[in-house]
Design a protein around this motif. Structure first.
Motif, PDB file in Angstrom:
ATOM      1  N   MET A 134       0.879  -1.112  -0.119  1.00 22.49           N
ATOM      2  CA  MET A 134      -0.181  -0.079  -0.006  1.00 22.49           C
ATOM      3  C   MET A 134       0.892   1.228  -0.098  1.00 22.49           C
ATOM      4  SD  MET A 134      -3.324  -0.644  -0.052  1.00 22.49           S
ATOM      5  CE  MET A 134      -2.809  -1.901  -1.368  1.00 22.49           C
ATOM      6  N   GLU A 135       1.956   1.185   0.832  1.00 23.55           N
ATOM      7  CA  GLU A 135       2.905   2.414   0.698  1.00 23.55           C
ATOM      8  C   GLU A 135       3.444   2.602  -0.451  1.00 23.55           C
ATOM      9  OE1 GLU A 135       4.941   2.954   4.361  1.00 23.55           O
ATOM     10  OE2 GLU A 135       6.095   4.729   3.623  1.00 23.55           O
ATOM     11  N   ARG A 136       4.088   1.272  -0.866  1.00 18.74           N
ATOM     12  CA  ARG A 136       4.899   1.451  -2.463  1.00 18.74           C
ATOM     13  C   ARG A 136       3.833   2.199  -3.367  1.00 18.74           C
ATOM     14  NH1 ARG A 136       4.903  -1.372  -6.917  1.00 18.74           N
ATOM     15  NH2 ARG A 136       3.266  -2.932  -6.250  1.00 18.74           N
ATOM     16  N   THR A 137       2.319   1.760  -3.380  1.00 20.94           N
ATOM     17  CA  THR A 137       1.604   2.342  -4.378  1.00 20.94           C
ATOM     18  C   THR A 137       0.882   3.654  -3.864  1.00 20.94           C
ATOM     19  OG1 THR A 137       0.067   0.869  -3.440  1.00 20.94           O
ATOM     20  CG2 THR A 137       1.441   0.009  -5.532  1.00 20.94           C
ATOM     21  N   GLY A 138       1.259   4.142  -2.646  1.00 24.76           N
ATOM     22  CA  GLY A 138       0.688   5.499  -2.447  1.00 24.76           C
ATOM     23  C   GLY A 138      -0.844   5.492  -1.907  1.00 24.76           C
ATOM     24  N   HIS A 139      -1.239   4.232  -1.612  1.00 24.47           N
ATOM     25  CA  HIS A 139      -2.369   4.144  -0.826  1.00 24.47           C
ATOM     26  C   HIS A 139      -2.389   4.915   0.846  1.00 24.47           C
ATOM     27  CE1 HIS A 139      -3.216   1.255  -4.086  1.00 24.47           C
ATOM     28  NE2 HIS A 139      -4.774   1.262  -3.608  1.00 24.47           N
ATOM     29  N   GLN A 140      -3.080   5.419   1.139  1.00 23.50           N
ATOM     30  CA  GLN A 140      -3.053   6.040   2.534  1.00 23.50           C
ATOM     31  C   GLN A 140      -3.880   5.258   3.532  1.00 23.50           C
ATOM     32  OE1 GLN A 140      -0.992   9.004   3.236  1.00 23.50           O
ATOM     33  NE2 GLN A 140      -1.792  10.575   2.344  1.00 23.50           N
ATOM     34  N   GLU A 141      -3.466   4.941   4.635  1.00 24.26           N
ATOM     35  CA  GLU A 141      -4.438   4.242   5.671  1.00 24.26           C
ATOM     36  C   GLU A 141      -5.278   5.267   6.377  1.00 24.26           C
ATOM     37  OE1 GLU A 141      -2.248   2.254   8.478  1.00 24.26           O
ATOM     38  OE2 GLU A 141      -4.155   0.985   9.114  1.00 24.26           O
ATOM     39  N   VAL A 142      -6.734   4.738   6.500  1.00 24.03           N
ATOM     40  CA  VAL A 142      -7.471   5.342   7.303  1.00 24.03           C
ATOM     41  C   VAL A 142      -8.312   4.557   8.077  1.00 24.03           C
ATOM     42  CG1 VAL A 142      -8.049   7.398   5.646  1.00 24.03           C
ATOM     43  CG2 VAL A 142      -9.010   5.179   5.319  1.00 24.03           C
ATOM     44  N   LEU A 143      -9.083   5.122   8.963  1.00 22.49           N
ATOM     45  CA  LEU A 143      -9.973   4.163   9.896  1.00 22.49           C
ATOM     46  C   LEU A 143     -11.252   4.834  10.171  1.00 22.49           C
ATOM     47  CD1 LEU A 143      -9.363   1.573  11.375  1.00 22.49           C
ATOM     48  CD2 LEU A 143      -8.591   2.834  13.207  1.00 22.49           C
ATOM     49  N   PHE A 144     -12.414   4.000   9.252  1.00 23.43           N
ATOM     50  CA  PHE A 144     -13.644   4.728   9.524  1.00 23.43           C
ATOM     51  C   PHE A 144     -14.391   3.790  10.730  1.00 23.43           C
ATOM     52  CE2 PHE A 144     -14.949   7.341   5.746  1.00 23.43           C
ATOM     53  CZ  PHE A 144     -13.722   7.377   5.391  1.00 23.43           C
ATOM     54  N   PRO A 145     -15.584   4.589  11.034  1.00 20.73           N
ATOM     55  CA  PRO A 145     -16.403   3.995  12.134  1.00 20.73           C
ATOM     56  C   PRO A 145     -16.916   2.650  11.673  1.00 20.73           C
ATOM     57  CG  PRO A 145     -16.580   6.131  12.074  1.00 20.73           C
ATOM     58  CD  PRO A 145     -15.885   5.860  10.969  1.00 20.73           C
ATOM     59  N   ALA A 146     -17.049   1.657  12.663  1.00 22.21           N
ATOM     60  CA  ALA A 146     -17.786   0.574  11.979  1.00 22.21           C
ATOM     61  C   ALA A 146     -19.314   0.482  11.911  1.00 22.21           C
ATOM     62  CB  ALA A 146     -17.471  -0.623  13.148  1.00 22.21           C
ATOM     63  N   LEU A 147     -20.045   1.542  12.411  1.00 27.32           N
ATOM     64  CA  LEU A 147     -21.395   1.656  12.357  1.00 27.32           C
ATOM     65  C   LEU A 147     -21.789   2.731  11.455  1.00 27.32           C
ATOM     66  CD1 LEU A 147     -22.032   1.824  16.291  1.00 27.32           C
ATOM     67  CD2 LEU A 147     -22.424  -0.071  14.588  1.00 27.32           C
ATOM     68  N   ILE A 148     -22.682   2.302  10.778  1.00 26.22           N
ATOM     69  CA  ILE A 148     -23.210   3.067   9.445  1.00 26.22           C
ATOM     70  C   ILE A 148     -24.808   3.498   9.446  1.00 26.22           C
ATOM     71  CG2 ILE A 148     -23.415   3.141   6.838  1.00 26.22           C
ATOM     72  CD1 ILE A 148     -21.280   0.918   6.888  1.00 26.22           C
ATOM     73  N   PRO A 149     -25.232   4.575   9.708  1.00 27.38           N
ATOM     74  CA  PRO A 149     -26.652   4.957   9.531  1.00 27.38           C
ATOM     75  C   PRO A 149     -27.320   4.406   8.521  1.00 27.38           C
ATOM     76  CG  PRO A 149     -25.260   7.196   9.711  1.00 27.38           C
ATOM     77  CD  PRO A 149     -24.285   5.987   9.458  1.00 27.38           C
ATOM     78  N   GLU A 150     -28.501   3.913   8.874  1.00 30.97           N
ATOM     79  CA  GLU A 150     -29.353   3.328   7.864  1.00 30.97           C
ATOM     80  C   GLU A 150     -29.721   4.048   6.668  1.00 30.97           C
ATOM     81  OE1 GLU A 150     -33.174   2.063   9.555  1.00 30.97           O
ATOM     82  OE2 GLU A 150     -33.632   0.692   7.426  1.00 30.97           O
ATOM     83  N   THR A 151     -29.651   5.462   6.793  1.00 28.57           N
ATOM     84  CA  THR A 151     -30.071   6.308   5.736  1.00 28.57           C
ATOM     85  C   THR A 151     -28.818   6.413   4.774  1.00 28.57           C
ATOM     86  OG1 THR A 151     -29.191   8.016   7.360  1.00 28.57           O
ATOM     87  CG2 THR A 151     -31.441   7.996   6.874  1.00 28.57           C
ATOM     88  N   GLU A 152     -27.430   6.559   5.406  1.00 26.28           N
ATOM     89  CA  GLU A 152     -26.422   6.241   4.284  1.00 26.28           C
ATOM     90  C   GLU A 152     -26.329   4.938   3.627  1.00 26.28           C
ATOM     91  OE1 GLU A 152     -23.946   8.735   3.630  1.00 26.28           O
ATOM     92  OE2 GLU A 152     -25.402  10.085   4.722  1.00 26.28           O
ATOM     93  N   PHE A 153     -26.713   3.894   4.530  1.00 23.51           N
ATOM     94  CA  PHE A 153     -26.355   2.526   3.817  1.00 23.51           C
ATOM     95  C   PHE A 153     -27.369   2.301   2.714  1.00 23.51           C
ATOM     96  CE2 PHE A 153     -27.724  -2.007   4.385  1.00 23.51           C
ATOM     97  CZ  PHE A 153     -26.560  -2.747   4.039  1.00 23.51           C
ATOM     98  N   LYS A 154     -28.581   3.120   2.823  1.00 23.34           N
ATOM     99  CA  LYS A 154     -29.459   2.803   1.778  1.00 23.34           C
ATOM    100  C   LYS A 154     -29.510   3.518   0.355  1.00 23.34           C
ATOM    101  CE  LYS A 154     -32.406  -0.229   4.356  1.00 23.34           C
ATOM    102  NZ  LYS A 154     -33.926  -0.401   4.950  1.00 23.34           N
ATOM    103  N   LYS A 155     -28.324   4.067   0.201  1.00 17.84           N
ATOM    104  CA  LYS A 155     -28.314   5.309  -0.970  1.00 17.84           C
ATOM    105  C   LYS A 155     -28.008   4.531  -2.237  1.00 17.84           C
ATOM    106  CE  LYS A 155     -27.098   9.589   1.184  1.00 17.84           C
ATOM    107  NZ  LYS A 155     -25.994  10.551   1.434  1.00 17.84           N
TER     108      LYS A 155
END
Lengths: 480, 480
Positions: free
Chosen positions: A56-77
């Motif tokens: 990932m580092e070699r290819t210029g991907h950056q590490e992030v960390l998102f919450p494990a919970l997703i609001p139903e409204t976002e999930f259903k788009k």
């Protein structure tokens, strides 16, 4: 050479026993499909992940960390995505003693968690390509039979890379890069694999197309261990991820994802294993060399001190080494470390002390050689290379001997009855014929070979269902 | 020296701005109290965790990974623990379209996930002490005002070590070891802290006693950044964790835990910061040295090539270095890297090329020195040490100047009105008097100094509530 009889004929039992006895996972956790990672298993997985982070580092991907919970409204788009996942997600509905206003989904994958943020982050062509990844726990309510590492309700080590691009071509370049990353990783794990382009009816929900990487397991069933998806603008339109072009106009980004998980470890354990247990590639073995002293009465002190010198020298050479001084018989220790797959065992006894030699036993072939003490480090390094080569060659032969070109469904059935892996059959390209073959063969269509140049059916070959001219070679297998 | 005016007087705004502008977290994720870790913030946190992993390895703790979901039945086995947590947990009640037979708790901490497994794993005295840890995401339905890194509903990087011991004394030894580990870590982070033994009414739910480590934040409020608990046999009795003693009889194990989280990063950002932003200890800075070339018209090529040589030399010396070639003015870059807290900035212009010198600017004091090119690496390393020392000294002075011994509640109130941190007041030891003081002072009792030798009240001092002879010194603070 160690037998691979139980390994193949009773693979399921073999696998469960190895997982348990080698200290990979504990399956007794009181939620179905969720397991506890034990220290040794976790260390191997972390070593696999080290290579992922490096790539990932070699290819210029950056590490992030998102919450494990997703609001139903976002999930259903995104409509297809919901349709694909809503039957298999866990819902958080209450907090404390109260119901939540908006229910939360435990992420089954993170598209719907990430993409409303991408819409905030990505502004202009200068932000593209945009490449991030994370390794996280995700949740899927699997209704099929669960299996540790392979089919679980909590995927503990889910790798997902998400990228955004100015156009389709750049997204295609990303897919190529993903394949290169995947290939580098497979080399580190000494695994051989095939890439197939999934049929329309088995794409990732929301994808324009999906690629899958498979290995053939000891029982002939295939295991998907990596996927790459080109989403085109399907998600960016649903999540409104726009960027400003150089000419001042706006357009939706093109997106891709790349996914892997602890199935990588399942593949390593299964494919390199034998009737004595695991055989770990030295690249990822938490212990690369174990030293087992075999003193005779009266020689304990000199043998232990000799063994300690060897430990020190190997450690100084950057080799992960463990000197086994447990109060057990050497035979017990051999058994234990063979099960755990330690690539090289060093045996030292009084004769070695006397002759300034050591005995090196390689786990893959269980062959022993005696080498001079001063050649130790060089010989160990050579053995590592030999083991990597042997494991890769054997994995590759296994794979190749488990792909069979056939022309009829009868031949295909015979292959599956023999647990011989993957069949390649001419196919007209029609969904109805593909589904019919899946039904007849009680197998899944993995897709057509990728890149697609390799997917063309030979001239004159016929689809075994409709009898028309075949366009593609399609791969079928019984899958995990 | 940089001012620390806004830093102290408008700490809350300062903190939020730094978090956002330095790329630590994005608070716009659409679930209250859950944030997205951005690459730079995550890198700092990972560097902190590297030290935690090292300390765990040094002290023989093994890393494990438990599922994030706990069946309600397991969760409810220890009465005090449930009482403490059930009001603030998230409940998974449905999977797919169906209600679950047994509801699942998203772990708020992992005692109730782990201990039924401990009961399977621990058999005999030979298994003790048993020491494991994990760094995972945990969930608490905080009803108070949430703040990134400090009070969140998803703690993304929750460290928890769990140990089991043959007897109380060995558990006490573990607590001592935890304190030593914590102290080592604090040195790496250049943080000064105090340890207090929590009052009975503020123990961890289910603990025999709890210790807490606090720092004093820029606004005078304290932040708990570490806890150590001795559980005695409270949990082992509830989860039936028995071991066989050498004499063949059985007894329940004694247990301890040790907890930390991303609050460590909050403390680093807050305590070392100033009005220009973060000041990172070199030990954990993702970029330890940034090189900003300052070419004049016509000198670009020689300045860039000189800068590249410096980059290479620093990298070869094992220093995390970044050469900033972005198309921006040097002043803009200075501002950006100062905000991000990079410990040392290297400035190179045509005069440096000519004289074979470099300018080193340290972030903590914003002082510049010119050094000879050949002394570069040595001087940078010296600066790292100086910065660590300065940060620690300043943090320690801040802490010490924010602990005030008083005898009356009036004096204590004046201290809090002045946002001067922690007060130490004589206390008779009665819960009713302690609670009364909390109420009067609108503050929390952190507890009594630990080790308890330091907690004894001076002879003749009186509890300001009941007027009786004071037994202890009790610490109070407004807390996060």
């Amino acid at each position: 050479m160690v037998e691979r009889k139980r390994w193949s004929e009773e693979f399921s039992e073999w696998f469960n026993e190895v997982i348990e006895e080698a200290g990979i996972l504990d399956k007794r956790y009181p939620v179905k499909g969720m397991n506890v990672w034990l220290p040794y298993g976790l260390k191997i997985m972390r070593n696999i992940e080290k290579f992922i982070h490096e790539e990932m580092e070699r290819t210029g991907h950056q590490e992030v960390l998102f919450p494990a919970l997703i609001p139903e409204t976002e999930f259903k788009k995104e409509a297809e995505h919901i349709a694909g996942f809503e039957g298999e997600v866990f819902w958080v509905t209450h907090a404390g003693h109260e119901p939540l206003d908006v229910r939360l989904v435990l992420r089954p994958t993170s598209e719907t968690a990430m993409y409303s943020m991408f819409a905030l982050w990505i502004r202009s062509h200068a932000d593209l390509p945009f490449k991030v990844y994370q390794i996280v726990n995700v949740y899927r309510y699997e209704t099929k039979h669960t299996r540790p590492l392979i089919r679980v309700r909590e995927i503990s080590r889910f790798f997902e890379a998400h990228t955004a691009h100015a156009d389709f071509e750049d997204a295609e370049r990303q897919i190529k890069e993903d394949l290169e990353i995947f290939d580098n990783l497979m080399r580190k794990l000494a695994l051989a694999y095939i890439i197939s382009k999934r049929p329309e009816w088995d794409k990732f929900p929301g994808a324009f197309y999906s690629l899958g990487a498979e290995v053939v397991m000891p029982d002939g069933r295939t295991l998907q261990i990596g996927t790459m998806h080109n989403y085109k603008q399907n998600f960016s339109k649903a999540y409104n991820i726009l960027y400003e072009k150089e000419d001042g106009t706006h357009d939706y980004v093109h997106q891709t994802t790349f996914g892997m998980s602890e199935r990588l470890l399942a593949a390593v354990i299964a494919i390199h294993g034998d009737d004595r247990g695991m055989v770990l590639p030295p690249t990822i073995a938490p212990i690369q060399v174990v030293i087992v002293p075999i003193p005779k009465k009266g020689s304990e002190e000199e043998v232990y001190s000799y063994a300690k010198g060897i430990e020190e020298e190997l450690r100084d050479a950057g080799i992960r080494v463990y000197l086994d001084l447990r109060d057990k018989r050497p035979g017990w220790k051999f058994y234990d470390w063979e099960l755990k797959g330690v690539p090289v065992r060093v045996e030292v006894g009084p004769i070695d002390v006397q002759n300034s030699t050591v005995v090196l036993a390689r786990r893959d072939k269980l062959e022993k050689i005696t080498v001079k003490r001063e050649e130790l480090v060089d010989k160990v390094r050579e053995l590592f290379e030999d083991i990597m080569e042997f494991l890769y060659e054997r994995a590759n032969e296994w794979l190749e001997s488990h792909i069979k070109r056939v022309d009829t469904l009868e031949e295909a059935k015979a292959v599956f009855e023999d647990r011989r892996g993957i069949v390649e059959i001419p196919w007209c390209g029609e969904e109805s014929c593909g589904l019919k073959m899946e039904e007849e063969l009680e197998a899944k269509m993995l897709g057509i070979p990728y890149p697609e140049e390799k997917a063309k059916a030979p001239e004159g070959s016929k689809c075994p269902v409709c009898g028309r001219e075949a366009k593609f070679i399609a791969r079928f297998a019984r899958t995990y």
